[in-house]
Write a protein that holds these residues in place. Sequence first.
Motif, PDB file in Angstrom:
ATOM      1  N   PRO A  15     -11.112   4.008  34.699  1.00 30.77           N
ATOM      2  CA  PRO A  15      -9.885   3.344  35.183  1.00 30.77           C
ATOM      3  C   PRO A  15      -8.596   4.045  34.739  1.00 30.77           C
ATOM      4  O   PRO A  15      -7.544   3.826  35.332  1.00 30.77           O
ATOM      5  CB  PRO A  15      -9.955   1.946  34.548  1.00 30.77           C
ATOM      6  N   TYR A  16      -8.695   4.865  33.701  1.00 31.72           N
ATOM      7  CA  TYR A  16      -7.462   5.440  33.123  1.00 31.72           C
ATOM      8  C   TYR A  16      -7.332   6.940  33.361  1.00 31.72           C
ATOM      9  O   TYR A  16      -6.350   7.553  32.971  1.00 31.72           O
ATOM     10  CB  TYR A  16      -7.420   5.124  31.612  1.00 31.72           C
ATOM     11  N   ARG A  17      -8.362   7.512  33.968  1.00 34.15           N
ATOM     12  CA  ARG A  17      -8.362   8.969  34.185  1.00 34.15           C
ATOM     13  C   ARG A  17      -7.586   9.315  35.450  1.00 34.15           C
ATOM     14  O   ARG A  17      -7.784   8.685  36.483  1.00 34.15           O
ATOM     15  CB  ARG A  17      -9.812   9.446  34.321  1.00 34.15           C
ATOM     16  N   LYS A  22      -1.215  12.771  42.976  1.00 31.62           N
ATOM     17  CA  LYS A  22      -0.647  12.265  44.227  1.00 31.62           C
ATOM     18  C   LYS A  22      -0.603  10.735  44.204  1.00 31.62           C
ATOM     19  O   LYS A  22      -1.631  10.098  44.008  1.00 31.62           O
ATOM     20  CB  LYS A  22      -1.519  12.750  45.384  1.00 31.62           C
ATOM     21  N   GLY A  23       0.570  10.187  44.369  1.00 32.51           N
ATOM     22  CA  GLY A  23       0.698   8.726  44.437  1.00 32.51           C
ATOM     23  C   GLY A  23       0.595   8.028  43.092  1.00 32.51           C
ATOM     24  O   GLY A  23       0.591   6.806  43.034  1.00 32.51           O
ATOM     25  N   PHE A  24       0.512   8.802  41.999  1.00 32.36           N
ATOM     26  CA  PHE A  24       0.387   8.156  40.683  1.00 32.36           C
ATOM     27  C   PHE A  24       1.674   7.395  40.344  1.00 32.36           C
ATOM     28  O   PHE A  24       2.776   7.927  40.475  1.00 32.36           O
ATOM     29  CB  PHE A  24       0.082   9.193  39.601  1.00 32.36           C
ATOM     30  N   ASP A  28       1.485   1.090  37.610  1.00 31.76           N
ATOM     31  CA  ASP A  28       0.154   0.575  37.973  1.00 31.76           C
ATOM     32  C   ASP A  28      -0.761   0.439  36.757  1.00 31.76           C
ATOM     33  O   ASP A  28      -1.860  -0.111  36.862  1.00 31.76           O
ATOM     34  CB  ASP A  28      -0.517   1.484  39.010  1.00 31.76           C
ATOM     35  N   VAL A  29      -0.343   1.005  35.613  1.00 28.98           N
ATOM     36  CA  VAL A  29      -1.158   0.858  34.401  1.00 28.98           C
ATOM     37  C   VAL A  29      -0.450  -0.119  33.469  1.00 28.98           C
ATOM     38  O   VAL A  29       0.696   0.103  33.077  1.00 28.98           O
ATOM     39  CB  VAL A  29      -1.366   2.212  33.677  1.00 28.98           C
ATOM     40  N   ARG A 239       2.221  13.221  37.416  1.00 29.70           N
ATOM     41  CA  ARG A 239       2.042  13.490  38.852  1.00 29.70           C
ATOM     42  C   ARG A 239       1.831  14.962  39.138  1.00 29.70           C
ATOM     43  O   ARG A 239       1.046  15.339  39.982  1.00 29.70           O
ATOM     44  CB  ARG A 239       3.314  13.087  39.608  1.00 29.70           C
ATOM     45  N   ASN A 240       2.601  15.776  38.422  1.00 30.56           N
ATOM     46  CA  ASN A 240       2.604  17.205  38.749  1.00 30.56           C
ATOM     47  C   ASN A 240       1.600  18.041  37.975  1.00 30.56           C
ATOM     48  O   ASN A 240       1.463  19.235  38.242  1.00 30.56           O
ATOM     49  CB  ASN A 240       4.010  17.778  38.533  1.00 30.56           C
ATOM     50  N   THR A 241       0.929  17.452  37.006  1.00 29.34           N
ATOM     51  CA  THR A 241       0.023  18.285  36.189  1.00 29.34           C
ATOM     52  C   THR A 241      -1.375  17.686  36.035  1.00 29.34           C
ATOM     53  O   THR A 241      -2.187  18.246  35.305  1.00 29.34           O
ATOM     54  CB  THR A 241       0.599  18.523  34.774  1.00 29.34           C
TER      55      THR A 241
END
Length: 299
Positions: A15-17, A22-24, A28-29, A239-241
């Motif tokens: 669930p946390y990986r 994209k779209g992160f 949401d966490v 998001r980018n890495t």
Amino acid sequence: MKKSQRERIDRFTSPYRVTSGKGFRLKDVDPGDTAHLKSEDKAEAKEMLARGVEWLAEEQDKLYAQDHWAVLLVFQAMDAAGKDGTIKHVTSGINPQGCTVTSFKQPSSEELDHDYLWRYMRNVPARGQIGIFNRSYYEELLVVKVHQELLAGQKMHPSLVTKKIWDERYEDISNYEKYLSRNGVVVLKFFLHVSKAEQKRRFMERLDNPEKNWKFSSSDVAERGHWKDYQEAYEEAIRNTASKEAPWYVVPADNKWFTRVVVAAAVVDAMAGLKLHYPVVGPGKRKELAAARRSLNAE
Ligand code: ATP
Ligand code: MG
């Protein structure tokens, strides 16, 4: 590892990986999330952590003996999110000869005289070793982005400092992590995601409890003032890495007992995936062992 064990681990890790950014969205966490566990399950979580720590020790022994792979664990978080305690607990069973922990603070003048990855590259673990970065090159996309005056201190020629600098750094870092993974360095990145309210509670505890006074730093309160900027910078960095080669784990950090289980589970999972085993000796070595046995028996 048995299938049932893998499944159990998976409930704490998947669930946390984040393997694709994209779209992160950070929102949401939930920092207070404890998956299927409630606070009355704390004892169960502690037992799982102890089992995870034992497992890690076994895997590390094989990692060291095999001498092919290295493991780099990167820890990032806002102040008081529990980096230090998590590192302490997760590594508690590990042979110190096979592990190094490096904490990265404000760079020295020597470090600022080099390219920005220089000081991190020098501390990447050797084969057979687990390396832990307590803060890391990600600060270059976090504190340096939130306080852009720090960039000026990096002594780059102005022509190199353009609007594109952050995109360039996302790219540099993603490529560097790909390079590491292609060379046998397994990279896992942890963002311990604490809520602003819980951070305040922990700061207050540092003020109230004389044994914790030493941990309090006024500059932490100043950084708290930039909370929103930091959250945005973290979200953008993740998001980018995030990648398959170097996944991010965005770990709920309002409950320390839960944070530790998730981190231990993620490390066990990654190491189990390497299918480590002790080196099998060849015929030459077997002969040598037999000769040694004969000579010892003859004493
Ligand atoms: P703790 O507070 O638990 O002891 P810490 O990691 O916060 O641990 P500090 O000495 O409080 O350690 O802070 C280190 C500081 O160094 C952080 O504020 C961090 O943002 C800063 N830092 C780390 N890397 C860089 C960098 N490349 N450029 C500028 N500042 C950096
Ligand atoms: Mg600090």
